[in-house]
Design a protein around this motif. Sequence first.
Motif, mmCIF file in Angstrom:
data_model
loop_
_atom_site.group_PDB
_atom_site.id
_atom_site.type_symbol
_atom_site.label_atom_id
_atom_site.label_comp_id
_atom_site.label_asym_id
_atom_site.label_seq_id
_atom_site.Cartn_x
_atom_site.Cartn_y
_atom_site.Cartn_z
ATOM 1 N N GLY A 73 0.801 -1.126 -0.129
ATOM 2 C CA GLY A 73 0.117 0.004 0.082
ATOM 3 C C GLY A 73 0.742 1.344 0.043
ATOM 4 N N ILE A 74 1.972 1.206 -0.376
ATOM 5 C CA ILE A 74 2.826 2.602 -0.421
ATOM 6 C C ILE A 74 2.918 2.864 -1.894
ATOM 7 N N SER A 75 2.890 4.196 -2.226
ATOM 8 C CA SER A 75 2.491 4.596 -3.615
ATOM 9 C C SER A 75 4.105 4.856 -4.304
ATOM 10 N N LEU A 76 4.060 4.452 -5.325
ATOM 11 C CA LEU A 76 5.610 4.413 -5.988
ATOM 12 C C LEU A 76 6.167 5.717 -6.227
ATOM 13 N N LYS A 77 5.058 6.931 -6.006
ATOM 14 C CA LYS A 77 5.660 8.252 -6.095
ATOM 15 C C LYS A 77 6.286 8.551 -4.973
ATOM 16 N N ALA A 78 6.222 7.700 -3.927
ATOM 17 C CA ALA A 78 7.342 8.107 -2.448
ATOM 18 C C ALA A 78 8.566 7.720 -2.969
#
Length: 162
Positions: A73-78
């Motif tokens: 659930g971690i965005s790849l934008k981060a």
Amino acid sequence: MADSSFDIVSKVERQEVDNALNQAAKEISQRYDFKGVGASIEWSGEKIEMRANAEERVKAVLDIFQSKLIKRGISLKALDAGEPQASGKEYKLFATIVEGISQENAKKVAKIIRDEGPKGVKAQVQGDELRVSSKSRDDLQAVQQLLKGKDLDFAVQFVNYR
């Protein structure tokens, strides 16, 4: 009636990133196509270091890590991944986890809210986050939907909704 508000932040739970990294390391150690190529992934201070003996292999390690982040659930934008660099006989790739909203990005979001959001909604920059307030909770939810529909260059979460 008091104003309702929420904060727009860009935070990543470090433990989830750590879990994704450990899962990726385990998969790399077990996969047949990574046997004998010196592929690895590990923390190197605040950065994540990926190694392999070929550029394609190190990109494959990054791909595995990205898939584990998505599952957690971690965005790849981060994730800010660099380009593979040759280092002797092996290739290295460094990635960092980006947290916080920069001043210029906060101003962009505030401008979007001002221009396209409902009237009477106020946005204030507070350090590396943005406080959005309004008398109407419906307006706040409309702002959240507006921002979810925008393709921002960074991950956003909505917290402290009250």
